[in-house]
Design a protein around this motif. Structure first.
Motif, PDB file in Angstrom:
ATOM      1  N   PHE A  26       0.826  -1.207   0.000  1.00 61.97           N
ATOM      2  CA  PHE A  26       0.000   0.000   0.000  1.00 61.97           C
ATOM      3  C   PHE A  26       0.862   1.259   0.000  1.00 61.97           C
ATOM      4  O   PHE A  26       0.524   2.244  -0.648  1.00 61.97           O
ATOM      5  CB  PHE A  26      -0.954   0.010   1.212  1.00 61.97           C
ATOM      6  CG  PHE A  26      -2.285  -0.641   0.929  1.00 61.97           C
ATOM      7  CD1 PHE A  26      -2.365  -1.983   0.605  1.00 61.97           C
ATOM      8  CD2 PHE A  26      -3.454   0.097   0.976  1.00 61.97           C
ATOM      9  CE1 PHE A  26      -3.578  -2.587   0.344  1.00 61.97           C
ATOM     10  CE2 PHE A  26      -4.679  -0.504   0.715  1.00 61.97           C
ATOM     11  CZ  PHE A  26      -4.742  -1.846   0.397  1.00 61.97           C
ATOM     12  N   GLU A  27       1.945   1.236   0.747  1.00 66.47           N
ATOM     13  CA  GLU A  27       2.840   2.415   0.762  1.00 66.47           C
ATOM     14  C   GLU A  27       3.422   2.655  -0.616  1.00 66.47           C
ATOM     15  O   GLU A  27       3.591   3.795  -1.046  1.00 66.47           O
ATOM     16  CB  GLU A  27       3.954   2.205   1.799  1.00 66.47           C
ATOM     17  CG  GLU A  27       3.498   2.362   3.232  1.00 66.47           C
ATOM     18  CD  GLU A  27       4.576   2.009   4.241  1.00 66.47           C
ATOM     19  OE1 GLU A  27       5.592   1.371   3.853  1.00 66.47           O
ATOM     20  OE2 GLU A  27       4.403   2.348   5.414  1.00 66.47           O
ATOM     21  N   GLU A  28       3.749   1.558  -1.293  1.00 66.11           N
ATOM     22  CA  GLU A  28       4.299   1.665  -2.642  1.00 66.11           C
ATOM     23  C   GLU A  28       3.227   2.127  -3.625  1.00 66.11           C
ATOM     24  O   GLU A  28       3.475   2.976  -4.491  1.00 66.11           O
ATOM     25  CB  GLU A  28       4.858   0.291  -3.061  1.00 66.11           C
ATOM     26  CG  GLU A  28       5.642   0.280  -4.344  1.00 66.11           C
ATOM     27  CD  GLU A  28       6.940   1.060  -4.246  1.00 66.11           C
ATOM     28  OE1 GLU A  28       7.302   1.683  -5.260  1.00 66.11           O
ATOM     29  OE2 GLU A  28       7.573   1.075  -3.177  1.00 66.11           O
ATOM     30  N   LYS A  29       2.029   1.561  -3.488  1.00 62.60           N
ATOM     31  CA  LYS A  29       0.943   1.848  -4.412  1.00 62.60           C
ATOM     32  C   LYS A  29       0.397   3.266  -4.237  1.00 62.60           C
ATOM     33  O   LYS A  29       0.076   3.950  -5.218  1.00 62.60           O
ATOM     34  CB  LYS A  29      -0.182   0.823  -4.190  1.00 62.60           C
ATOM     35  CG  LYS A  29      -1.321   0.928  -5.153  1.00 62.60           C
ATOM     36  CD  LYS A  29      -2.319  -0.195  -4.881  1.00 62.60           C
ATOM     37  CE  LYS A  29      -3.493  -0.112  -5.839  1.00 62.60           C
ATOM     38  NZ  LYS A  29      -4.483  -1.153  -5.574  1.00 62.60           N
ATOM     39  N   TYR A  30       0.266   3.688  -2.992  1.00 61.27           N
ATOM     40  CA  TYR A  30      -0.350   4.995  -2.722  1.00 61.27           C
ATOM     41  C   TYR A  30       0.693   6.001  -2.264  1.00 61.27           C
ATOM     42  O   TYR A  30       0.669   6.497  -1.139  1.00 61.27           O
ATOM     43  CB  TYR A  30      -1.448   4.857  -1.642  1.00 61.27           C
ATOM     44  CG  TYR A  30      -2.564   3.940  -2.048  1.00 61.27           C
ATOM     45  CD1 TYR A  30      -3.420   4.285  -3.090  1.00 61.27           C
ATOM     46  CD2 TYR A  30      -2.776   2.734  -1.388  1.00 61.27           C
ATOM     47  CE1 TYR A  30      -4.450   3.434  -3.459  1.00 61.27           C
ATOM     48  CE2 TYR A  30      -3.806   1.891  -1.742  1.00 61.27           C
ATOM     49  CZ  TYR A  30      -4.641   2.245  -2.787  1.00 61.27           C
ATOM     50  OH  TYR A  30      -5.657   1.412  -3.144  1.00 61.27           O
ATOM     51  N   LYS A  31       1.617   6.305  -3.148  1.00 67.44           N
ATOM     52  CA  LYS A  31       2.651   7.285  -2.822  1.00 67.44           C
ATOM     53  C   LYS A  31       2.083   8.694  -2.779  1.00 67.44           C
ATOM     54  O   LYS A  31       2.603   9.557  -2.082  1.00 67.44           O
ATOM     55  CB  LYS A  31       3.794   7.219  -3.839  1.00 67.44           C
ATOM     56  CG  LYS A  31       4.629   5.961  -3.656  1.00 67.44           C
ATOM     57  CD  LYS A  31       5.829   5.978  -4.560  1.00 67.44           C
ATOM     58  CE  LYS A  31       6.656   4.744  -4.286  1.00 67.44           C
ATOM     59  NZ  LYS A  31       7.816   4.629  -5.103  1.00 67.44           N
ATOM     60  N   GLU A  32       1.020   8.905  -3.550  1.00 64.72           N
ATOM     61  CA  GLU A  32       0.373  10.224  -3.521  1.00 64.72           C
ATOM     62  C   GLU A  32      -0.290  10.402  -2.176  1.00 64.72           C
ATOM     63  O   GLU A  32      -0.985   9.524  -1.694  1.00 64.72           O
ATOM     64  CB  GLU A  32      -0.709  10.330  -4.608  1.00 64.72           C
ATOM     65  CG  GLU A  32      -0.180  10.594  -5.989  1.00 64.72           C
ATOM     66  CD  GLU A  32      -1.326  10.765  -6.967  1.00 64.72           C
ATOM     67  OE1 GLU A  32      -2.351  11.348  -6.604  1.00 64.72           O
ATOM     68  OE2 GLU A  32      -1.171  10.300  -8.100  1.00 64.72           O
ATOM     69  N   LYS A  33      -0.115  11.518  -1.549  1.00 60.34           N
ATOM     70  CA  LYS A  33      -0.669  11.799  -0.233  1.00 60.34           C
ATOM     71  C   LYS A  33      -2.055  12.418  -0.358  1.00 60.34           C
ATOM     72  O   LYS A  33      -2.344  13.478   0.178  1.00 60.34           O
ATOM     73  CB  LYS A  33       0.251  12.753   0.552  1.00 60.34           C
ATOM     74  CG  LYS A  33       1.646  12.245   0.747  1.00 60.34           C
ATOM     75  CD  LYS A  33       1.659  11.162   1.792  1.00 60.34           C
ATOM     76  CE  LYS A  33       3.095  10.732   2.048  1.00 60.34           C
ATOM     77  NZ  LYS A  33       3.222   9.438   2.530  1.00 60.34           N
ATOM     78  N   THR A  34      -2.948  11.738  -1.022  1.00 60.84           N
ATOM     79  CA  THR A  34      -4.324  12.240  -1.123  1.00 60.84           C
ATOM     80  C   THR A  34      -5.110  11.705   0.065  1.00 60.84           C
ATOM     81  O   THR A  34      -4.700  10.735   0.724  1.00 60.84           O
ATOM     82  CB  THR A  34      -4.994  11.768  -2.428  1.00 60.84           C
ATOM     83  OG1 THR A  34      -5.064  10.344  -2.399  1.00 60.84           O
ATOM     84  CG2 THR A  34      -4.237  12.240  -3.657  1.00 60.84           C
ATOM     85  N   GLY A  35      -6.248  12.289   0.321  1.00 61.68           N
ATOM     86  CA  GLY A  35      -7.101  11.912   1.455  1.00 61.68           C
ATOM     87  C   GLY A  35      -7.469  10.436   1.462  1.00 61.68           C
ATOM     88  O   GLY A  35      -7.260   9.740   2.459  1.00 61.68           O
ATOM     89  N   PRO A  36      -8.062   9.908   0.350  1.00 56.29           N
ATOM     90  CA  PRO A  36      -8.437   8.492   0.350  1.00 56.29           C
ATOM     91  C   PRO A  36      -7.242   7.555   0.514  1.00 56.29           C
ATOM     92  O   PRO A  36      -7.343   6.519   1.181  1.00 56.29           O
ATOM     93  CB  PRO A  36      -9.085   8.295  -1.019  1.00 56.29           C
ATOM     94  CG  PRO A  36      -9.489   9.651  -1.480  1.00 56.29           C
ATOM     95  CD  PRO A  36      -8.538  10.618  -0.840  1.00 56.29           C
ATOM     96  N   ASN A  37      -6.101   7.924  -0.093  1.00 55.63           N
ATOM     97  CA  ASN A  37      -4.906   7.072   0.030  1.00 55.63           C
ATOM     98  C   ASN A  37      -4.409   7.030   1.473  1.00 55.63           C
ATOM     99  O   ASN A  37      -4.011   5.972   1.977  1.00 55.63           O
ATOM    100  CB  ASN A  37      -3.790   7.574  -0.878  1.00 55.63           C
ATOM    101  CG  ASN A  37      -4.097   7.336  -2.345  1.00 55.63           C
ATOM    102  OD1 ASN A  37      -5.079   6.672  -2.676  1.00 55.63           O
ATOM    103  ND2 ASN A  37      -3.282   7.890  -3.220  1.00 55.63           N
TER     104      ASN A  37
END
Length: 201
Positions: free
Chosen positions: A91-102
């Motif tokens: 998940f850390e790799e997949k959601y590198k973008e710091k958006t709210g849902p991520n």
């Protein structure tokens, strides 16, 4: 062996020779009595072994089922923890973008990881604490079993010595040595061989 000895003595008592010779009958009767006493002492020894050796060893071996279960639970907790940890890394790799849902998804996955880590660490700590105690206690557990085994053997063989000493005193009226008995038996065997109905070698 004691059962076989009892059977042999009973078979000898039923032998027609006992009806023909009173001294032989008395000797075989003494043997039969001694064999029954020996069998009784043997049965008592077996019961003592059951109580003092076999049953404690069975109880001790039952500990290992619990220990194996604890190790399996620890291994399962470790697998669960590693699985969730790799999920967090994905998940850390997949959601590198710091958006709210991520951030929410990553937070949820990390929240699942915490109890898994705590469970694994608790199980690990318990095993690390208790396994050395189990290992160290084995001698303290086996020592009385070993002593009981030896004491039972001492009592058994002391009683056997007494039974057979008394039997020897009853049947050995002539008090011959082993060499004298051997010479006597050879002389009687020689007489048998001298009979015309016995084939020569």
């Amino acid at each position: 062996m004691s059962k076989a000895a009892v059977k042999i003595s009973l078979d000898l008592l039923r032998n027609p020779m006992c009806e023909q010779d009173q001294i032989f009958l008395e000797s075989i009767t003494a043997l039969d009595t001694a064999m029954h006493r020996m069998d009784s002492v043997n049965q008592e020894k077996i019961m003592k072994y059951q109580r003092t050796v076999t049953e404690p060893l069975k109880k001790y071996s039952s500990v290992f089922a619990s220990l194996n279960m604890a190790v399996k639970k620890r291994d399962q907790a470790l697998q669960d923890y590693k699985c969730l940890q790799s999920k967090v890394e994905r998940f850390e790799e997949k959601y590198k973008e710091k958006t709210g849902p991520n951030i929410v998804k990553l937070y949820q996955v990390r929240e699942e990881l915490q109890p898994a880590r705590e469970e694994f660490e608790a199980r690990e700590k318990q095993l690390l604490k208790e396994m050395p105690r189990l290992y160290q206690s084995r001698i303290l557990y086996f020592q009385p079993i070993h002593e009981a085994l030896i004491r039972t053997q001492v009592v058994y063989f002391t009683e056997m010595n007494r039974i057979f000493s008394e039997l020897s005193d009853q049947i050995d009226q002539e008090r011959l040595t082993d060499e004298q008995r051997e010479r006597e038996n050879e002389a009687r065997l020689g007489e048998l061989r001298a009979l015309s109905i016995v084939a020569s070698d």
